[in-house]
Design a protein around this motif. Sequence first.
Motif, short mmCIF file in Angstrom:
data_model
loop_
_atom_site.label_atom_id
_atom_site.label_comp_id
_atom_site.label_asym_id
_atom_site.label_seq_id
_atom_site.Cartn_x
_atom_site.Cartn_y
_atom_site.Cartn_z
N ARG A 1 1.00 -1.18 0.00
CA ARG A 1 0.02 -0.05 0.03
C ARG A 1 0.76 1.12 -0.12
O ARG A 1 0.40 2.49 -0.54
N ILE A 2 1.91 1.16 0.49
CA ILE A 2 2.87 2.47 0.65
C ILE A 2 3.26 2.76 -0.91
O ILE A 2 3.41 3.83 -1.27
N ILE A 3 3.87 1.55 -1.55
CA ILE A 3 4.15 1.64 -2.65
C ILE A 3 3.09 2.19 -3.78
O ILE A 3 3.46 3.15 -4.58
N GLU A 4 1.89 1.72 -3.51
CA GLU A 4 0.68 2.28 -4.19
C GLU A 4 0.50 3.88 -3.77
O GLU A 4 0.18 4.53 -5.11
N THR A 5 0.78 4.19 -2.69
CA THR A 5 0.44 5.70 -2.39
C THR A 5 1.62 6.60 -3.27
O THR A 5 1.44 7.60 -3.76
N ILE A 6 2.85 6.11 -3.11
CA ILE A 6 4.01 6.60 -3.83
C ILE A 6 3.89 6.77 -5.25
O ILE A 6 3.85 7.74 -6.05
N LYS A 7 3.24 5.75 -5.83
CA LYS A 7 3.03 5.80 -7.32
C LYS A 7 1.69 6.69 -7.73
O LYS A 7 2.02 7.24 -8.67
N GLY A 8 1.02 7.00 -6.80
CA GLY A 8 -0.04 8.11 -6.79
C GLY A 8 0.31 9.35 -6.92
O GLY A 8 0.07 10.01 -7.83
N LEU A 9 1.42 9.58 -6.06
CA LEU A 9 1.76 10.82 -5.83
C LEU A 9 2.89 11.26 -7.37
O LEU A 9 2.85 12.49 -7.79
N ILE A 10 3.49 10.20 -7.63
CA ILE A 10 4.13 10.19 -9.07
C ILE A 10 3.34 10.75 -10.01
O ILE A 10 3.57 11.71 -10.83
N ASP A 11 2.31 9.72 -10.16
CA ASP A 11 1.16 10.05 -11.30
C ASP A 11 0.49 11.42 -11.21
O ASP A 11 0.13 12.08 -12.47
N LYS A 12 0.51 11.84 -10.22
CA LYS A 12 -0.23 13.16 -10.01
C LYS A 12 1.00 14.50 -10.06
O LYS A 12 0.46 15.71 -10.11
N GLY A 13 2.03 14.28 -10.28
CA GLY A 13 3.17 15.12 -10.45
C GLY A 13 3.73 15.79 -9.13
O GLY A 13 4.61 16.77 -9.07
N PHE A 14 3.37 15.08 -7.98
CA PHE A 14 3.73 15.65 -6.70
C PHE A 14 5.24 14.99 -6.11
O PHE A 14 5.80 15.38 -5.12
N ALA A 15 5.60 14.04 -7.06
CA ALA A 15 6.77 13.11 -6.60
C ALA A 15 7.60 12.64 -7.92
O ALA A 15 7.04 12.81 -9.03
N MET B 1 14.57 20.91 -0.10
CA MET B 1 13.75 20.69 0.88
C MET B 1 12.92 19.49 0.46
O MET B 1 12.16 19.07 1.23
N ASP B 2 13.13 18.84 -0.83
CA ASP B 2 12.39 17.54 -1.10
C ASP B 2 12.81 16.67 -0.21
O ASP B 2 14.04 16.53 0.11
N PHE B 3 11.80 15.76 0.06
CA PHE B 3 12.04 14.75 1.13
C PHE B 3 11.61 13.29 0.55
O PHE B 3 10.89 13.06 -0.26
N ALA B 4 12.25 12.35 1.15
CA ALA B 4 12.59 10.77 0.48
C ALA B 4 10.94 10.33 0.64
O ALA B 4 10.49 10.25 1.90
N LEU B 5 10.47 9.62 -0.18
CA LEU B 5 9.17 8.92 0.02
C LEU B 5 9.87 7.32 -0.05
O LEU B 5 9.04 6.34 0.51
N ARG C 1 13.17 0.77 0.65
CA ARG C 1 12.29 0.77 1.70
C ARG C 1 11.80 2.00 1.73
O ARG C 1 12.12 3.09 1.22
N PRO C 2 10.64 2.27 2.65
CA PRO C 2 9.71 3.33 2.63
C PRO C 2 10.55 4.71 3.37
O PRO C 2 11.41 4.22 4.11
N GLY C 3 10.44 5.55 2.95
CA GLY C 3 10.89 7.15 3.90
C GLY C 3 10.12 6.92 5.16
O GLY C 3 9.12 6.33 5.31
N TRP C 4 10.44 8.03 6.12
CA TRP C 4 10.07 7.70 7.36
C TRP C 4 8.44 8.27 7.43
O TRP C 4 7.77 7.77 7.98
N HIS C 5 8.23 9.33 6.61
CA HIS C 5 6.96 9.94 6.68
C HIS C 5 5.74 9.36 6.04
O HIS C 5 4.42 9.24 6.50
N ILE C 6 6.12 8.69 4.84
CA ILE C 6 4.89 8.00 4.11
C ILE C 6 4.17 7.04 4.72
O ILE C 6 2.98 6.83 4.52
N GLU C 7 4.77 6.30 5.67
CA GLU C 7 4.29 5.07 6.40
C GLU C 7 2.80 5.72 7.01
O GLU C 7 1.75 5.17 7.03
N CYS C 8 2.95 6.87 7.72
CA CYS C 8 1.84 7.29 8.50
C CYS C 8 0.48 7.67 7.63
O CYS C 8 -0.40 7.61 7.77
N THR C 9 1.06 8.51 6.50
CA THR C 9 0.00 8.70 5.61
C THR C 9 -0.86 7.61 5.24
O THR C 9 -1.83 7.43 4.83
#
Length: 469
Positions: A129-143, A187-191, A210-218
């Motif tokens: 699910r974390i990978i899915e969240t990161i893919k969604g952010l890339i698709d929207k141009g946020f990552a 200031m960009d941070f790792a997902l 492995r996940p960055g620290w913040h993305i797991e909580c999201t």
Amino acid sequence: MRGRGDRKDLMRLFNTLTGKEELFEPHDGKIVKMYVCGVTPYSSTHVGHALSYVVFDTLRRYLEFLGYEVKHVQNFTDVDDKIIQKSHDEGITEDELVTRYIGDFFTTMDALNVQRADEYPRATQEIPRIIETIKGLIDKGFAYPGEGDVYFRVTQSGDYGKLSHRTLDGMIAGARIQIEENKENPMDFALWKGAKTGEPSWESPWGPGRPGWHIECTTMSIDNLGASIDIHGGGQDLIFHNHENEIAQSEAYTGVKPFSRYWIHNGLLQFGQDKMSKSIGNLVSVEEALTHYIADTLRVYFLSSHYRSPLTYSDEGALAIERSIDRFHYALSLPHADGPPLDYSEYESRFKQAMEDDMNTPQAIASLFDLAREINRSQPNGIDVTQAQDALRNLGGILGLTFASKQVNDSNDVGAGAFIQMLLDIRNELRSNKQYDLSDKIRDMLVENGVQIEDTPEGAQWSYTVSRE
């Protein structure tokens, strides 16, 4: 005592996001969705952790007292540089290390009467699910990916810095940031972090890592509580970067604002001049503290300071609290009397008003001590204190107090604290009536039997030389 009723709109909480106290009301008016940041389990749970979880346990208890249903989620960050290093040092797997300290966390929180959350998701169990969240952010141009890593574009969020009340330009100007070639902005941070030799990793579209620290909580908050929650909690040291980054990536991923309607942060526990932390090494474990003090002592100690203020931990402070709560034990031990019932409504009202004023637990505790003193004064005069005792138990229960007495090995010490407090209460009454000869005799008798007394504006403080172990 009644719960929510017509009082539900009276509770105010300080919202870090807006920088002011606000009336609290959950989104649907009935269920409170609360996410609290959990521990990174690589060492014993310390009293700094305990302070935070006692605070949020107390908030949950009061919201439930008001009649709300609280859905409480708290994570475990079970993949981290410190976990990897310590497991290597001990020659065990990361999972073995984490399992040990998650067990320690539950044991110590149970001992402190901290209610368990409804869910305890772990980062390593949420990787797909974390990978899915990161893919969604890339698709929207946020990552964007770069050499096995994935970074979040802070410039795309539009309001990055709103929780810590900083501007992006100000952050960049005031920060000492190591420039990384793969980043578009310092200031960009790792997902997602690309795998390194000897570290645990999982396959992803960007390579093993492995996940960055913040993305797991999201991911875990959204999966368990939905796109928008009512309360997000944690220590003040998490405001920036952790919670700031959570807001940015969560709202970017879902398109829903706000990610959390209220951001509640507790002050930090200090040991001397420094924050209590694993990195500094000035830790007192909960297990160690509980060999000296009962759980109620630690809870009252943590709640004796307003939750947003720093608190300095010391044995002297904890011992003073333990002596003072003997007043509760004595008040609750008094037998039934045949006279008219003691009116406790004033103390109950003061307690509720304090809790509804941004959870002002110091004032709430003061009302309980005043109620205990009134019980101790009234019962010898034939007033029935049974209902007042019930009120004391119920109100104390909202703070998570059990009023269990300390177990002692010396039979001569059993009940000594309550008896000493009774004599001091009598002495106080005599002093109020200017019967100083009798009050001095009580003092002299106590001193002769090993009790040291210090008169303070808050009342007599005492110490007892017989072992309290």
